[in-house]
Every structure is written in C-alpha cells, then in structure tokens.
Write a protein that holds these residues in place. Structure first.
Motif, PDB file in Angstrom:
ATOM      1  N   CYS A  85      64.206  20.960  -3.846  1.00 45.73           N
ATOM      2  CA  CYS A  85      63.944  21.629  -5.119  1.00 45.73           C
ATOM      3  C   CYS A  85      64.500  23.055  -5.088  1.00 45.73           C
ATOM      4  O   CYS A  85      64.183  23.825  -4.178  1.00 45.73           O
ATOM      5  CB  CYS A  85      62.437  21.662  -5.367  1.00 45.73           C
ATOM      6  N   CYS A  87      61.323  25.694  -5.329  1.00 46.68           N
ATOM      7  CA  CYS A  87      60.314  25.926  -4.291  1.00 46.68           C
ATOM      8  C   CYS A  87      60.736  25.398  -2.924  1.00 46.68           C
ATOM      9  O   CYS A  87      60.022  25.602  -1.941  1.00 46.68           O
ATOM     10  CB  CYS A  87      58.975  25.308  -4.703  1.00 46.68           C
ATOM     11  N   CYS A 109      60.633  16.967  -7.996  1.00 50.55           N
ATOM     12  CA  CYS A 109      59.901  17.760  -7.003  1.00 50.55           C
ATOM     13  C   CYS A 109      58.424  17.388  -7.054  1.00 50.55           C
ATOM     14  O   CYS A 109      57.765  17.596  -8.074  1.00 50.55           O
ATOM     15  CB  CYS A 109      60.071  19.254  -7.279  1.00 50.55           C
ATOM     16  N   ASP A 126      56.042  20.954  -7.606  1.00 49.71           N
ATOM     17  CA  ASP A 126      55.895  21.666  -8.885  1.00 49.71           C
ATOM     18  C   ASP A 126      56.232  20.790 -10.095  1.00 49.71           C
ATOM     19  O   ASP A 126      56.171  21.254 -11.232  1.00 49.71           O
ATOM     20  CB  ASP A 126      56.720  22.964  -8.907  1.00 49.71           C
ATOM     21  N   THR A 181      58.994  19.624 -11.262  1.00 52.87           N
ATOM     22  CA  THR A 181      60.250  19.787 -11.992  1.00 52.87           C
ATOM     23  C   THR A 181      61.234  18.672 -11.637  1.00 52.87           C
ATOM     24  O   THR A 181      61.152  18.063 -10.570  1.00 52.87           O
ATOM     25  CB  THR A 181      60.908  21.146 -11.689  1.00 52.87           C
TER      26      THR A 181
HETATM   27 ZN   LIG Z   1      59.647  22.373  -6.404  1.00 46.17          ZN
END
Ligand SMILES: [Zn+2]
Length: 307
Positions: free
Chosen positions: A129, A132, A147, A150, A152
């Motif tokens: 990702c 992060c 991800c 988070d 995304t």
């Molecule tokens: Zn992430």
C-alpha cells in the motif's frame, strides 16, 4: 478507428470487467474445462511452434503460480493468465518463452498477451500500500490491490507517453538515435507526459528538450495509440510541424538527429545504413504514416524498439 495500423491495439476479446467482482471467479474458472490459460514468466509468455500456448487448467495445475489474472472472454471462452511465482526458476513446462517483440499473432492472442504482461508487470513492482506500507491483497481477478489495513484500493497504472513524427516546412522527417542504440538505428522522438501537462504541451516540450526544435502547438495532430507495457506505457502517437530546423541535441538522450526526405530515408534503408524500429512499434507506424506506404526492411534489417 485510429489512423495508424497498430498491432497491439487490435484486441479481439472482451475484457468482461463486470465479472471481476464475482466471488471466487478465478477459482471457479480454474475448475472449468473450457477455460484457457496463458502462462506468464517475467515479461515473457509461453509459446509453442504454433504461437502463444493456451492450456486447459489441469495441464498447468502443477506450476508454481504467483497469481492468476482474469483477462476476459471471447466466443464464450474465459481466458486467464497464470503468472509464475519465480521467473528465474525452471518452470516445468516444455515450451519456448517469448516477449512482446517476438509476437506475430492473430489479434486474439496478441490482445491477451499485451493485457497479461501489462497487468503482471504492475503486480511485479506494486506489492504494498502506498499510503501505509502494508502488503496488499490481490482481488477482482487481479485488477485491484486492496490494503487490508486502511481499506484503500490500488488500480493498475498506465503512464502516458507521447511519440511524435516531427516534420519541417519541407515535410522532411526528424529521425534521431538514442545513445544506447546501435549505429544506423533511428526513430522518432518520444517522452513521458509530465504531471500537470497536456499532450500537445508534452510534444512541444520533448521536441525542444531533445533536439532544440520549435514545434507549432497548433499543428500537433493525434494519429493513434498503443500500449507498451514494459513497464506501463501508453504510447500516444502524433504528427507535428516544426517552425525551426536547427538541431541542438540533448547529448545524454540523443546521439544523432537529422531531417530526412522520403527519398533519403528510403535510400538509406535500402543501403542498410538506416535501421527503422520494429514492425510492432508505434514508431514504425508513425514513420510509415508519414512515408505514405509500408517500408520493407532488408533481410535481417529493422530493429526492435519500444518506441
Ligand atoms: Zn494501507
């Protein structure tokens, strides 16, 4: 229809994007006898003497596959790519391996291979990702990286690059040689589009940067596009007219540059002094578009360029 004849832009299959979020799509297709699988090893695909090798799932079940990609459908048949986990390891498959430049295939296979290599190249270098740093999960038949931390999603990238047949007031064509190319090898100019830039601006800027020639932005004319997925380019082809002819090379990018009339270029190709980009490249199409007809290479002539 594009104005140019572009081999990699002739896909004859349907990507069937609506199927990508079917739960268990890849697993289900691997159980269907009719599914066809092409095998990707790094930036090459499995070939037989007849062309691109397409396997039933059972015939490639023994391979160490890193991920499967859903490529789409044609005539009711689903197509997957099996990307080998380790391109360096002996795969255990009695085939030849060929890259994009070696492709001389009917449209269906060509389209599948370009799509498979483009997607595999994205996965090869995008594994975490960007927000992060967590390792992403491949979902949607290989079309999304998710991800788990988070939430995304990341999507495959395509980076636009302009490639342009620049001519002068006498309709001579500008052909240049990159410093790493062999003697006599020439092509048209190309370069990546920068953030915040339009295509016409990129054509004007790259031409100025590489050879110091002024292009009239009002003459920049789109001619066609084709993917070049090594690693992720979309080549956007243009014609453009220069208002100056004095060539000032950017020496780290351009070793030689000259203006050619059609007769001069044809004579240089015929004499073996000039090698043009390979048949599959958009550069070749742009050069032939300007020339007005197909140009025959000398036996063993021509060369394979990405652009
Ligand atoms: Zn992430």
């Amino acid at each position: 229809m594009p104005a140019l004849d572009l081999p990699f832009a002739r896909a004859a299959h349907y990507r069937a994007a609506h199927r990508r979020d079917e739960p268990g799509l890849v697993g289900d297709l691997l159980k269907e006898r009719g599914t066809q699988v092409l095998v990707v090893r790094g930036n090459r695909v499995a070939m037989t003497g007849q062309g691109v090798a397409l396997f039933a799932p059972d015939d490639v079940a023994h391979l160490a596959v890193g991920l499967h990609l859903f490529l789409g459908e044609a005539d009711g048949v689903a197509y997957l790519a099996a990307v080998l986990a380790d391109a360096e390891a002996e795969p255990g498959l009695d085939v030849d391996w060929a890259g994009l430049r070696a492709l001389d295939e009917p449209d269906l296979e060509q389209g599948l291979v370009v799509e498979a290599i483009a997607l595999a190249q994205w996965h090869a270098v995008h594994t975490h990702c960007p927000r992060c740093g967590t390792r992403t999960e491949v979902v949607q038949g290989g079309w999304v990286q998710h991800c788990p931390k988070d939430g995304t999603n990341q999507f495959p990238r395509t980076d636009p690059a302009v490639i342009m047949a620049v001519t002068d007031a006498d309709d001579r064509l500008l052909l240049a040689r990159g410093p790493q190319w062999g003697p006599g090898r020439r092509s048209v100019l190309a370069g990546f589009v920068e953030p915040g830039e339009g295509l016409e601006q990129a054509v004007v800027r790259e031409t100025m940067e590489e050879v110091g020639v002024v292009v009239d932005p009002g003459t920049v004319e789109y001619r066609g596009s084709q993917s070049w997925p090594l690693p992720a380019s979309l080549m956007l082809g243009f014609r453009a007219r220069a208002t100056t002819t004095r060539l000032v090379r950017q020496e780290d990018e351009i070793a030689e540059a000259d203006w050619f009339t059609r007769a001069e270029m044809a004579a240089a190709v015929a004499d073996g002094e000039l090698g043009l980009p390979g048949r599959a490249s958009i550069a070749r199409s742009l050069i032939e578009d300007w020339y007005g007809s197909r140009i025959e290479d000398l036996p063993g002539g021509g060369w394979q360029a990405a652009r």
